[in-house]
Design an enzyme around this catalytic site. Structure first.
Site, PDB file in Angstrom:
ATOM      1  N   GLU A 201       2.759   3.079   0.393  1.00  0.00           N
ATOM      2  CA  GLU A 201       1.469   2.914  -0.286  1.00  0.00           C
ATOM      3  C   GLU A 201       0.415   2.467   0.742  1.00  0.00           C
ATOM      4  O   GLU A 201       0.696   1.628   1.596  1.00  0.00           O
ATOM      5  CB  GLU A 201       1.651   1.824  -1.353  1.00  0.00           C
TER       6      GLU A 201
ATOM      7  N   LYS B 277      -2.495   5.819  -8.554  1.00  0.00           N
ATOM      8  CA  LYS B 277      -1.644   4.766  -9.140  1.00  0.00           C
ATOM      9  C   LYS B 277      -2.140   4.390 -10.527  1.00  0.00           C
ATOM     10  O   LYS B 277      -3.325   4.070 -10.708  1.00  0.00           O
ATOM     11  CB  LYS B 277      -1.656   3.554  -8.204  1.00  0.00           C
TER      12      LYS B 277
ATOM     13  N   CYS C 139       4.396   2.144  -6.104  1.00  0.00           N
ATOM     14  CA  CYS C 139       4.781   0.742  -6.128  1.00  0.00           C
ATOM     15  C   CYS C 139       4.936   0.181  -7.541  1.00  0.00           C
ATOM     16  O   CYS C 139       5.851   0.531  -8.247  1.00  0.00           O
ATOM     17  CB  CYS C 139       3.810  -0.083  -5.272  1.00  0.00           C
TER      18      CYS C 139
ATOM     19  N   VAL D 137       5.959  -6.637  -2.864  1.00  0.00           N
ATOM     20  CA  VAL D 137       5.889  -8.067  -2.546  1.00  0.00           C
ATOM     21  C   VAL D 137       6.826  -8.879  -3.441  1.00  0.00           C
ATOM     22  O   VAL D 137       7.283  -9.942  -3.044  1.00  0.00           O
ATOM     23  CB  VAL D 137       4.441  -8.606  -2.638  1.00  0.00           C
TER      24      VAL D 137
HETATM   25  C1  ACM Z   1       2.285  -3.382  -5.439  1.00  0.00           C
HETATM   26  O1  ACM Z   1       2.148  -2.669  -6.438  1.00  0.00           O
HETATM   27  N1  ACM Z   1       1.810  -3.018  -4.271  1.00  0.00           N
HETATM   28  C2  ACM Z   1       3.005  -4.654  -5.521  1.00  0.00           C
END
Ligand code: ACM
Length: 270
Positions: free
Chosen positions: A55, A126, A154, A181
């Site tokens: 990402e 996203k 992510c 994270v």
């Molecule tokens: C994330 O979605 N980068 C934790």
């Protein structure tokens, strides 16, 4: 209204056994050119049919202001990062899915660009923005499948609907650019793979950016939930593995149970 037109590709119809891989890397905030070079160096001479990059691999992740995002976001497909990825995909005849900060008019998206054989195929934005991302980016509105490759980014992982939607749209492999994270995703992706009988390829970041540590552990998981390879939590690497997508065609769990046919959407309302 769909704004991201893309060409459906016969990517997998001719290729059941493919080489799929990821680049796990540490990006430098605001250094788009340097990050692209770094990714290319990590790929080196490795060849893959599908390669997934993290990402926001080109910009870094931990922005403080929208102004910072405005300073480095690129238009797609005409920006330099997409151009560089097209060159790489042309060289290798590969498909590449890579996280890029996208500029579209006055708006910004946490996007994944998809290129193959030097061609731009499309962009996924996203859908589920994480924490501070909500201050800078607009969310995407739908999930996309390119041939047999579905894309999510992510934090989309924590909503089982993301992977399920991709599978129902025909994905047999989920490409998953990430900057993880929280600690749970690498184990959770085994469940996403099992509950949809798909392969998953998560490409994560490593390193620390403005005090935020990324957990690495990029991985390739098969439709039985078996981890074919999991990277370390700290090292940069590019890994490629053979997968056989035919094992993701069949959605039967037992002779009398099928993940698609046994769904009862009328029982899922609340
Ligand atoms: C994330 O979605 N980068 C934790």
């Amino acid at each position: 209204m769909r704004t991201n037109k893309y060409e459906p590709v016969d990517f997998v119809d001719c290729e059941q056994v493919m080489r799929v891989g990821f680049v796990q890397m540490d990006s430098t905030l605001f250094d788009n050119e340097g990050n692209l070079d770094r990714a290319l160096r990590l790929v080196g001479k490795k060849r893959a049919d599908l390669l997934v990059l993290p990402e926001l691999f080109n910009t870094g992740y931990n922005f403080r202001t929208k102004k910072e995002v405005a300073g480095i976001a690129e238009s797609i497909p005409n920006g330099p990062t997409t151009e560089g990825l097209r060159d790489l995909s042309r060289r290798d005849g590969s498909m590449i899915v890579a996280g890029v900060a996208e500029r579209k008019g006055p708006s910004f998206y946490n996007s994944a660009v998809v290129v193959k054989d030097g061609r731009y195929l499309g962009t996924f934005r996203k859908v589920h923005l994480f924490y501070n991302e909500k201050k800078f980016f607009k969310p995407g509105r739908d999930f996309k499948v390119f041939g047999k490759v579905g894309v999510m980014i992510c934090f989309d992982w924590i909503f089982p609907e993301s992977a399920r939607t991709l599978m129902l749209k025909g994905a047999e492999l989920i490409a998953h650019p990430s900057n993880l994270v929280l600690p749970h995703c690498p184990e959770a992706m085994k469940i996403r793979a099992i509950e949809n009988r798909v392969y998953t390829v998560t490409a994560d970041r490593v390193g620390v950016e403005r005090g935020l540590r990324f957990i690495g552990q990029s991985e390739i998981v098969n439709p039985d939930g078996r981890v074919l390879y999991r990277a370390s939590g700290t090292r940069e690497e590019c890994v490629v593995r053979n997968v056989d997508l035919s094992s993701a065609h069949n959605k039967s769990v037992t002779p009398m149970n099928n993940l698609v046919k046994d769904r009862t959407p009328w029982a899922y309302s609340w």
